[in-house]
Design a protein around this motif. Structure first.
Motif, PDB file in Angstrom:
ATOM      1  N   PRO A  26       0.804  -1.231   0.000  1.00 41.54           N
ATOM      2  CA  PRO A  26       0.000   0.000   0.000  1.00 41.54           C
ATOM      3  C   PRO A  26       0.831   1.273   0.000  1.00 41.54           C
ATOM      4  O   PRO A  26       0.370   2.313  -0.487  1.00 41.54           O
ATOM      5  CB  PRO A  26      -0.826  -0.116   1.300  1.00 41.54           C
ATOM      6  CG  PRO A  26      -0.807  -1.560   1.647  1.00 41.54           C
ATOM      7  CD  PRO A  26       0.506  -2.085   1.165  1.00 41.54           C
ATOM      8  N   LEU A  27       2.023   1.219   0.564  1.00 40.59           N
ATOM      9  CA  LEU A  27       2.882   2.396   0.639  1.00 40.59           C
ATOM     10  C   LEU A  27       3.184   2.959  -0.750  1.00 40.59           C
ATOM     11  O   LEU A  27       3.283   4.176  -0.939  1.00 40.59           O
ATOM     12  CB  LEU A  27       4.188   2.037   1.352  1.00 40.59           C
ATOM     13  CG  LEU A  27       5.187   3.164   1.609  1.00 40.59           C
ATOM     14  CD1 LEU A  27       4.586   4.203   2.541  1.00 40.59           C
ATOM     15  CD2 LEU A  27       6.471   2.599   2.208  1.00 40.59           C
ATOM     16  N   PHE A  28       3.321   2.076  -1.733  1.00 36.39           N
ATOM     17  CA  PHE A  28       3.656   2.503  -3.098  1.00 36.39           C
ATOM     18  C   PHE A  28       2.447   2.477  -4.039  1.00 36.39           C
ATOM     19  O   PHE A  28       2.361   3.284  -4.961  1.00 36.39           O
ATOM     20  CB  PHE A  28       4.755   1.598  -3.669  1.00 36.39           C
ATOM     21  CG  PHE A  28       5.975   1.513  -2.802  1.00 36.39           C
ATOM     22  CD1 PHE A  28       6.855   2.583  -2.708  1.00 36.39           C
ATOM     23  CD2 PHE A  28       6.247   0.373  -2.059  1.00 36.39           C
ATOM     24  CE1 PHE A  28       7.978   2.510  -1.897  1.00 36.39           C
ATOM     25  CE2 PHE A  28       7.364   0.286  -1.257  1.00 36.39           C
ATOM     26  CZ  PHE A  28       8.242   1.362  -1.161  1.00 36.39           C
ATOM     27  N   ALA A  29       1.518   1.557  -3.800  1.00 42.71           N
ATOM     28  CA  ALA A  29       0.409   1.387  -4.744  1.00 42.71           C
ATOM     29  C   ALA A  29      -0.660   2.467  -4.622  1.00 42.71           C
ATOM     30  O   ALA A  29      -1.298   2.831  -5.610  1.00 42.71           O
ATOM     31  CB  ALA A  29      -0.230   0.019  -4.549  1.00 42.71           C
ATOM     32  N   LYS A  30      -0.873   2.977  -3.416  1.00 42.17           N
ATOM     33  CA  LYS A  30      -1.967   3.917  -3.207  1.00 42.17           C
ATOM     34  C   LYS A  30      -1.831   5.162  -4.080  1.00 42.17           C
ATOM     35  O   LYS A  30      -2.790   5.602  -4.703  1.00 42.17           O
ATOM     36  CB  LYS A  30      -2.044   4.312  -1.731  1.00 42.17           C
ATOM     37  CG  LYS A  30      -3.294   5.105  -1.390  1.00 42.17           C
ATOM     38  CD  LYS A  30      -3.471   5.251   0.117  1.00 42.17           C
ATOM     39  CE  LYS A  30      -4.768   5.993   0.425  1.00 42.17           C
ATOM     40  NZ  LYS A  30      -4.983   6.132   1.890  1.00 42.17           N
ATOM     41  N   GLY A  31      -0.620   5.733  -4.127  1.00 39.50           N
ATOM     42  CA  GLY A  31      -0.409   6.935  -4.936  1.00 39.50           C
ATOM     43  C   GLY A  31      -0.613   6.671  -6.413  1.00 39.50           C
ATOM     44  O   GLY A  31      -1.164   7.512  -7.136  1.00 39.50           O
ATOM     45  N   HIS A  40      -3.138  -3.338 -14.718  1.00 38.62           N
ATOM     46  CA  HIS A  40      -2.210  -4.160 -15.506  1.00 38.62           C
ATOM     47  C   HIS A  40      -0.946  -3.387 -15.870  1.00 38.62           C
ATOM     48  O   HIS A  40       0.143  -3.979 -15.941  1.00 38.62           O
ATOM     49  CB  HIS A  40      -2.906  -4.666 -16.776  1.00 38.62           C
ATOM     50  CG  HIS A  40      -3.942  -5.709 -16.500  1.00 38.62           C
ATOM     51  ND1 HIS A  40      -5.137  -5.784 -17.170  1.00 38.62           N
ATOM     52  CD2 HIS A  40      -3.974  -6.713 -15.586  1.00 38.62           C
ATOM     53  CE1 HIS A  40      -5.848  -6.786 -16.703  1.00 38.62           C
ATOM     54  NE2 HIS A  40      -5.165  -7.362 -15.743  1.00 38.62           N
ATOM     55  N   SER A  41      -1.059  -2.092 -16.074  1.00 42.35           N
ATOM     56  CA  SER A  41       0.128  -1.272 -16.334  1.00 42.35           C
ATOM     57  C   SER A  41       1.023  -1.238 -15.094  1.00 42.35           C
ATOM     58  O   SER A  41       2.247  -1.374 -15.178  1.00 42.35           O
ATOM     59  CB  SER A  41      -0.278   0.148 -16.726  1.00 42.35           C
ATOM     60  OG  SER A  41      -1.007   0.161 -17.927  1.00 42.35           O
ATOM     61  N   MET A  42       0.385  -1.043 -13.936  1.00 46.22           N
ATOM     62  CA  MET A  42       1.133  -1.006 -12.684  1.00 46.22           C
ATOM     63  C   MET A  42       1.866  -2.328 -12.446  1.00 46.22           C
ATOM     64  O   MET A  42       3.053  -2.346 -12.107  1.00 46.22           O
ATOM     65  CB  MET A  42       0.172  -0.727 -11.526  1.00 46.22           C
ATOM     66  CG  MET A  42       0.863  -0.508 -10.194  1.00 46.22           C
ATOM     67  SD  MET A  42      -0.320  -0.475  -8.805  1.00 46.22           S
ATOM     68  CE  MET A  42      -1.534   0.679  -9.421  1.00 46.22           C
ATOM     69  N   LEU A  43       1.160  -3.426 -12.652  1.00 43.93           N
ATOM     70  CA  LEU A  43       1.774  -4.735 -12.426  1.00 43.93           C
ATOM     71  C   LEU A  43       2.862  -5.022 -13.450  1.00 43.93           C
ATOM     72  O   LEU A  43       3.898  -5.626 -13.131  1.00 43.93           O
ATOM     73  CB  LEU A  43       0.709  -5.830 -12.466  1.00 43.93           C
ATOM     74  CG  LEU A  43      -0.275  -5.822 -11.289  1.00 43.93           C
ATOM     75  CD1 LEU A  43      -1.409  -6.820 -11.524  1.00 43.93           C
ATOM     76  CD2 LEU A  43       0.450  -6.144  -9.987  1.00 43.93           C
ATOM     77  N   TYR A  47       6.805  -5.620 -12.367  1.00 43.30           N
ATOM     78  CA  TYR A  47       7.563  -6.834 -12.660  1.00 43.30           C
ATOM     79  C   TYR A  47       8.775  -6.536 -13.548  1.00 43.30           C
ATOM     80  O   TYR A  47       9.835  -7.158 -13.376  1.00 43.30           O
ATOM     81  CB  TYR A  47       6.647  -7.868 -13.325  1.00 43.30           C
ATOM     82  CG  TYR A  47       5.870  -8.706 -12.341  1.00 43.30           C
ATOM     83  CD1 TYR A  47       6.073 -10.083 -12.240  1.00 43.30           C
ATOM     84  CD2 TYR A  47       4.925  -8.147 -11.492  1.00 43.30           C
ATOM     85  CE1 TYR A  47       5.373 -10.864 -11.334  1.00 43.30           C
ATOM     86  CE2 TYR A  47       4.216  -8.912 -10.578  1.00 43.30           C
ATOM     87  CZ  TYR A  47       4.438 -10.258 -10.499  1.00 43.30           C
ATOM     88  OH  TYR A  47       3.752 -11.019  -9.593  1.00 43.30           O
ATOM     89  N   VAL A  48       8.641  -5.623 -14.494  1.00 44.00           N
ATOM     90  CA  VAL A  48       9.776  -5.278 -15.352  1.00 44.00           C
ATOM     91  C   VAL A  48      10.919  -4.692 -14.538  1.00 44.00           C
ATOM     92  O   VAL A  48      12.086  -5.085 -14.681  1.00 44.00           O
ATOM     93  CB  VAL A  48       9.338  -4.279 -16.448  1.00 44.00           C
ATOM     94  CG1 VAL A  48      10.561  -3.635 -17.092  1.00 44.00           C
ATOM     95  CG2 VAL A  48       8.530  -4.986 -17.520  1.00 44.00           C
ATOM     96  N   LEU A  49      10.594  -3.724 -13.669  1.00 43.31           N
ATOM     97  CA  LEU A  49      11.630  -3.093 -12.852  1.00 43.31           C
ATOM     98  C   LEU A  49      12.259  -4.097 -11.896  1.00 43.31           C
ATOM     99  O   LEU A  49      13.475  -4.077 -11.670  1.00 43.31           O
ATOM    100  CB  LEU A  49      11.035  -1.909 -12.084  1.00 43.31           C
ATOM    101  CG  LEU A  49      10.630  -0.708 -12.954  1.00 43.31           C
ATOM    102  CD1 LEU A  49       9.841   0.310 -12.143  1.00 43.31           C
ATOM    103  CD2 LEU A  49      11.866  -0.056 -13.566  1.00 43.31           C
ATOM    104  N   ALA A  50      11.448  -4.989 -11.342  1.00 42.95           N
ATOM    105  CA  ALA A  50      11.984  -6.019 -10.462  1.00 42.95           C
ATOM    106  C   ALA A  50      12.920  -6.955 -11.223  1.00 42.95           C
ATOM    107  O   ALA A  50      13.966  -7.366 -10.708  1.00 42.95           O
ATOM    108  CB  ALA A  50      10.841  -6.820  -9.831  1.00 42.95           C
ATOM    109  N   MET A  51      12.541  -7.291 -12.462  1.00 42.63           N
ATOM    110  CA  MET A  51      13.384  -8.170 -13.271  1.00 42.63           C
ATOM    111  C   MET A  51      14.717  -7.501 -13.602  1.00 42.63           C
ATOM    112  O   MET A  51      15.778  -8.140 -13.565  1.00 42.63           O
ATOM    113  CB  MET A  51      12.660  -8.570 -14.556  1.00 42.63           C
ATOM    114  CG  MET A  51      13.422  -9.612 -15.378  1.00 42.63           C
ATOM    115  SD  MET A  51      12.487 -10.221 -16.797  1.00 42.63           S
ATOM    116  CE  MET A  51      12.417  -8.737 -17.804  1.00 42.63           C
ATOM    117  N   LEU A 226       7.623  -0.634  -5.689  1.00 44.22           N
ATOM    118  CA  LEU A 226       6.827  -1.849  -5.875  1.00 44.22           C
ATOM    119  C   LEU A 226       7.674  -2.986  -6.447  1.00 44.22           C
ATOM    120  O   LEU A 226       7.530  -4.149  -6.055  1.00 44.22           O
ATOM    121  CB  LEU A 226       5.647  -1.571  -6.811  1.00 44.22           C
ATOM    122  CG  LEU A 226       4.399  -0.926  -6.218  1.00 44.22           C
ATOM    123  CD1 LEU A 226       3.385  -0.637  -7.317  1.00 44.22           C
ATOM    124  CD2 LEU A 226       3.777  -1.807  -5.146  1.00 44.22           C
ATOM    125  N   GLY A 227       8.539  -2.643  -7.379  1.00 46.57           N
ATOM    126  CA  GLY A 227       9.374  -3.665  -8.000  1.00 46.57           C
ATOM    127  C   GLY A 227      10.418  -4.222  -7.048  1.00 46.57           C
ATOM    128  O   GLY A 227      10.733  -5.419  -7.096  1.00 46.57           O
TER     129      GLY A 227
END
Length: 299
Positions: A26-31, A40-43, A47-51, A226-227
């Motif tokens: 929630p700390l990152f997703a709420k904004g 789907h864009s957020m997810l 995932y791209v940044l995490a990868m 998030l990532g």
């Protein structure tokens, strides 16, 4: 004996780390949601940044991502299960309150235990007791302040998220095909699966662009957060914990996810601390301590 205890300690700490890191969602997703970023864009960017961060980590360690060809389908399928868990949770938020969705998603320790029973493994009575205690605690933590209208779709998506996550945990621990694949390589392939899945889903939505709502530095910092925390770090910790102490105990330690989310809500978003939250938090922590102390004493 000493090596086994060290292995357990690492597994328990990794399980706690997975719960805490996932709980800062929630700390990152709420904004991002407030800025109109599509799910789907957020997810996808998450995932791209995490990868990309995972690739940097592997490069620094001079590790190869090469695996045997026969292992690739299982690794990608495991990644799809993890991505479907994210998808189900975010879809559930559309139909039922986040607290109720979190409560239902926390059924995954039960699903993990049931799947293990079907595979011929039997979780110990300590695990079942801790599961019951943590579920009751989380139910109290996430109890809404007023009346809640139950929505069948919201309940379905939450339960589907829990089942997908349970399958992921069990596969990491029990799949012989990928038993020799390091935890960080499993994480890498899981992230790759999520990237492809959410890119496809974002294009099938049709009513928004991939960049919709992403307009400034704050949005990219939130996406990076998030990532890093609830994605890359959480997945690494999950893989390590599941392999060292098993999916059932890792699932129980996931109680630190709603506990962390509650703490974020109190400290960052000024949410109210209720009696049910205090009672549920106490019950959940006692259940986890019970599991750890009984297992440590017997081992």
């Amino acid at each position: 004996m000493k090596d086994n205890r060290k292995r357990s300690w690492v597994g328990y700490l990794a399980g706690i780390g997975a719960g805490v890191s996932y709980g800062v969602n929630p700390l990152f997703a709420k904004g991002l949601l407030e800025h109109g970023v599509a799910i789907h864009s957020m997810l996808f960017f998450r995932y791209v940044l995490a990868m990309l961060m995972m690739l940097i980590l592997l490069t620094m360690r001079h590790e190869s991502v090469r695996v045997r060809p026969r292992q690739i389908p299982m690794l990608l399928f495991m990644g799809v299960m993890f991505a479907m868990s994210s998808e189900g949770l975010f879809l559930a938020y559309k139909y039922i309150p986040a607290g109720l969705a979190t409560t239902i998603v926390y059924l995954y320790p039960i699903f993990s235990a049931i799947i293990l029973v079907c595979l011929g493994q039997r979780p110990s009575w300590q695990s079942w007791t801790a599961i019951a205690g943590t579920l009751a605690g989380v139910a109290l933590i996430c109890m809404p302040a007023g009346g809640v209208t139950l929505n069948a779709l919201g309940i379905f998506f939450s339960a589907a998220s829990a089942l997908a996550y349970a399958l992921y945990l069990v596969m990491v621990n029990t799949s012989k095909r990928v038993s020799d694949v390091p935890s960080d390589i499993i994480t890498m392939f899981s992230l790759l699966s999520g990237c492809v899945m959410f890119l496809i889903l974002s294009h099938t939505d049709g009513d928004h662009s991939l960049m919709q709502g992403i307009s400034g530095l704050d949005d990219w910092l939130n996406l990076t957060g998030l990532g890093l925390f609830p994605t890359m770090i959480s997945m690494l910790c999950i893989a390590i914990s599941t392999r060292r102490i098993g999916p059932a105990k890792t699932g129980i330690l996931g109680v630190f996810e709603p506990l962390t989310a509650i703490l974020v809500g109190l400290v960052v978003f000024g949410e109210t601390l209720t009696t049910s939250v205090i009672t549920g938090t106490t019950l959940a922590i006692l259940s986890v301590l019970f599991l750890f102390l009984t297992k440590h004493r017997s081992g």
